[in-house]
Design a protein around this motif. Structure first.
Motif, PDB file in Angstrom:
ATOM      1  N   ALA A 108       0.853  -1.197   0.000  1.00 21.28           N
ATOM      2  CA  ALA A 108       0.000   0.000   0.000  1.00 21.28           C
ATOM      3  C   ALA A 108       0.884   1.240   0.000  1.00 21.28           C
ATOM      4  CB  ALA A 108      -0.916   0.004   1.212  1.00 21.28           C
ATOM      5  N   SER A 109       0.407   2.277  -0.633  1.00 21.15           N
ATOM      6  CA  SER A 109       1.156   3.524  -0.708  1.00 21.15           C
ATOM      7  C   SER A 109       1.350   4.111   0.691  1.00 21.15           C
ATOM      8  CB  SER A 109       0.381   4.513  -1.589  1.00 21.15           C
ATOM      9  OG  SER A 109       0.948   5.798  -1.494  1.00 21.15           O
ATOM     10  N   ALA A 110       2.443   4.814   0.878  1.00 19.97           N
ATOM     11  CA  ALA A 110       2.700   5.457   2.171  1.00 19.97           C
ATOM     12  C   ALA A 110       1.626   6.485   2.493  1.00 19.97           C
ATOM     13  CB  ALA A 110       4.073   6.112   2.164  1.00 19.97           C
ATOM     14  N   TRP A 111       1.086   7.140   1.476  1.00 12.92           N
ATOM     15  CA  TRP A 111       0.016   8.118   1.709  1.00 12.92           C
ATOM     16  C   TRP A 111      -1.233   7.466   2.273  1.00 12.92           C
ATOM     17  CZ3 TRP A 111       0.811  13.000   2.155  1.00 12.92           C
ATOM     18  CH2 TRP A 111       1.904  13.570   1.530  1.00 12.92           C
ATOM     19  N   VAL A 112      -1.522   6.261   1.841  1.00  5.89           N
ATOM     20  CA  VAL A 112      -2.700   5.556   2.340  1.00  5.89           C
ATOM     21  C   VAL A 112      -2.516   5.176   3.798  1.00  5.89           C
ATOM     22  CG1 VAL A 112      -4.105   3.473   2.050  1.00  5.89           C
ATOM     23  CG2 VAL A 112      -3.270   4.696   0.052  1.00  5.89           C
ATOM     24  N   ARG A 113      -1.280   4.906   4.192  1.00 11.79           N
ATOM     25  CA  ARG A 113      -1.016   4.522   5.578  1.00 11.79           C
ATOM     26  C   ARG A 113      -0.895   5.718   6.506  1.00 11.79           C
ATOM     27  NH1 ARG A 113       4.030   1.090   5.184  1.00 11.79           N
ATOM     28  NH2 ARG A 113       4.199   1.895   3.099  1.00 11.79           N
ATOM     29  N   VAL A 114      -0.524   6.896   6.016  1.00 13.75           N
ATOM     30  CA  VAL A 114      -0.240   8.034   6.877  1.00 13.75           C
ATOM     31  C   VAL A 114      -1.318   9.112   6.829  1.00 13.75           C
ATOM     32  CG1 VAL A 114       1.428   9.865   7.344  1.00 13.75           C
ATOM     33  CG2 VAL A 114       2.220   7.616   6.695  1.00 13.75           C
ATOM     34  N   VAL A 115      -1.975   9.291   5.704  1.00 12.55           N
ATOM     35  CA  VAL A 115      -2.932  10.392   5.535  1.00 12.55           C
ATOM     36  C   VAL A 115      -4.028  10.419   6.593  1.00 12.55           C
ATOM     37  CG1 VAL A 115      -4.719  11.291   3.979  1.00 12.55           C
ATOM     38  CG2 VAL A 115      -2.442  10.837   3.129  1.00 12.55           C
ATOM     39  N   PRO A 116      -4.587   9.273   7.052  1.00 11.62           N
ATOM     40  CA  PRO A 116      -5.619   9.379   8.086  1.00 11.62           C
ATOM     41  C   PRO A 116      -5.157  10.111   9.342  1.00 11.62           C
ATOM     42  CG  PRO A 116      -5.658   7.213   7.126  1.00 11.62           C
ATOM     43  CD  PRO A 116      -4.454   7.917   6.558  1.00 11.62           C
ATOM     44  N   ALA A 117      -3.864  10.105   9.620  1.00 12.91           N
ATOM     45  CA  ALA A 117      -3.360  10.822  10.790  1.00 12.91           C
ATOM     46  C   ALA A 117      -3.571  12.326  10.663  1.00 12.91           C
ATOM     47  CB  ALA A 117      -1.871  10.519  10.979  1.00 12.91           C
ATOM     48  N   TYR A 118      -3.578  12.846   9.438  1.00 16.18           N
ATOM     49  CA  TYR A 118      -3.756  14.274   9.243  1.00 16.18           C
ATOM     50  C   TYR A 118      -5.199  14.708   9.433  1.00 16.18           C
ATOM     51  CZ  TYR A 118       0.890  14.093   7.263  1.00 16.18           C
ATOM     52  OH  TYR A 118       2.228  13.900   7.083  1.00 16.18           O
ATOM     53  N   VAL A 128      -7.219  13.487  11.893  1.00 18.71           N
ATOM     54  CA  VAL A 128      -7.647  13.291  13.276  1.00 18.71           C
ATOM     55  C   VAL A 128      -7.848  14.633  13.970  1.00 18.71           C
ATOM     56  CG1 VAL A 128      -6.945  12.382  15.515  1.00 18.71           C
ATOM     57  CG2 VAL A 128      -6.599  11.027  13.473  1.00 18.71           C
ATOM     58  N   LEU A 129      -6.899  15.524  13.882  1.00 23.45           N
ATOM     59  CA  LEU A 129      -6.992  16.807  14.581  1.00 23.45           C
ATOM     60  C   LEU A 129      -8.136  17.675  14.054  1.00 23.45           C
ATOM     61  CD1 LEU A 129      -5.567  18.291  16.875  1.00 23.45           C
ATOM     62  CD2 LEU A 129      -4.140  19.381  15.169  1.00 23.45           C
ATOM     63  N   PRO A 130      -8.293  17.859  12.750  1.00 22.86           N
ATOM     64  CA  PRO A 130      -9.445  18.638  12.275  1.00 22.86           C
ATOM     65  C   PRO A 130     -10.786  17.992  12.626  1.00 22.86           C
ATOM     66  CG  PRO A 130      -7.833  18.449  10.532  1.00 22.86           C
ATOM     67  CD  PRO A 130      -7.386  17.560  11.645  1.00 22.86           C
ATOM     68  N   ALA A 131     -10.866  16.674  12.595  1.00 22.86           N
ATOM     69  CA  ALA A 131     -12.116  16.002  12.966  1.00 22.86           C
ATOM     70  C   ALA A 131     -12.417  16.211  14.443  1.00 22.86           C
ATOM     71  CB  ALA A 131     -12.026  14.520  12.646  1.00 22.86           C
ATOM     72  N   GLY A 132     -11.392  16.200  15.273  1.00 29.08           N
ATOM     73  CA  GLY A 132     -11.586  16.456  16.704  1.00 29.08           C
ATOM     74  C   GLY A 132     -12.062  17.870  16.966  1.00 29.08           C
ATOM     75  N   ILE A 133     -11.488  18.828  16.250  1.00 27.69           N
ATOM     76  CA  ILE A 133     -11.917  20.220  16.412  1.00 27.69           C
ATOM     77  C   ILE A 133     -13.370  20.380  15.984  1.00 27.69           C
ATOM     78  CG2 ILE A 133     -11.553  22.571  15.570  1.00 27.69           C
ATOM     79  CD1 ILE A 133      -8.529  21.822  15.425  1.00 27.69           C
ATOM     80  N   ALA A 142      -9.485  13.254  20.564  1.00 27.32           N
ATOM     81  CA  ALA A 142      -8.878  13.284  19.231  1.00 27.32           C
ATOM     82  C   ALA A 142      -7.912  14.450  19.079  1.00 27.32           C
ATOM     83  CB  ALA A 142      -9.959  13.361  18.160  1.00 27.32           C
ATOM     84  N   ILE A 143      -8.041  15.456  19.910  1.00 29.79           N
ATOM     85  CA  ILE A 143      -7.106  16.581  19.887  1.00 29.79           C
ATOM     86  C   ILE A 143      -5.917  16.312  20.799  1.00 29.79           C
ATOM     87  CG2 ILE A 143      -6.824  19.017  20.506  1.00 29.79           C
ATOM     88  CD1 ILE A 143      -9.784  19.396  19.687  1.00 29.79           C
ATOM     89  N   VAL A 144      -6.185  15.817  22.004  1.00 26.76           N
ATOM     90  CA  VAL A 144      -5.141  15.669  23.016  1.00 26.76           C
ATOM     91  C   VAL A 144      -4.183  14.515  22.702  1.00 26.76           C
ATOM     92  CG1 VAL A 144      -4.752  15.115  25.451  1.00 26.76           C
ATOM     93  CG2 VAL A 144      -6.488  16.779  24.817  1.00 26.76           C
ATOM     94  N   VAL A 145      -4.709  13.372  22.296  1.00 21.48           N
ATOM     95  CA  VAL A 145      -3.860  12.190  22.088  1.00 21.48           C
ATOM     96  C   VAL A 145      -2.785  12.426  21.021  1.00 21.48           C
ATOM     97  CG1 VAL A 145      -3.872   9.783  21.317  1.00 21.48           C
ATOM     98  CG2 VAL A 145      -5.521  10.559  23.015  1.00 21.48           C
ATOM     99  N   PRO A 146      -3.127  12.974  19.837  1.00 21.89           N
ATOM    100  CA  PRO A 146      -2.049  13.225  18.865  1.00 21.89           C
ATOM    101  C   PRO A 146      -1.030  14.261  19.353  1.00 21.89           C
ATOM    102  CG  PRO A 146      -4.160  13.254  17.757  1.00 21.89           C
ATOM    103  CD  PRO A 146      -4.427  13.203  19.222  1.00 21.89           C
TER     104      PRO A 146
END
Length: 79
Positions: A10-20, A22-27, A61-65
């Motif tokens: 799997a592409s690295a973007w597919v593995r890492v992009v969900p991390a980006y 998390v913070l906006p979804a928490g906000i 979702a904001i604090v943990v990352p």
């Protein structure tokens, strides 16, 4: 915070992009949950559990990352 368990093919973007996301979804969860609680203030029969759960999960979702990033910087700074 990501999808590290995906196969290496799997592409690295597919593995890492969900991390980006998390913070906006928490906000968004905190803002919408707080707004829902404010609208329910005058309604005595309103069920506030979903709004409170949204705020709680949004804060997590904001604090943990942020804690994970702080821990990583602290650990890498000592290395």
């Amino acid at each position: 915070m990501g999808c590290p368990l995906l196969p290496a093919a799997a592409s690295a973007w597919v593995r890492v992009v969900p991390a980006y996301f998390v913070l906006p979804a928490g906000i968004c969860a905190v803002v919408s949950g707080t707004g829902a609680l404010a609208r329910m203030r005058d309604q005595a029969a309103a069920d506030r559990h979903r709004a409170r759960a949204g705020v709680t999960l949004g804060v997590l979702a904001i604090v943990v990352p942020l804690v994970a990033i702080g821990w990583a910087f602290s650990t890498l700074g000592h290395a």
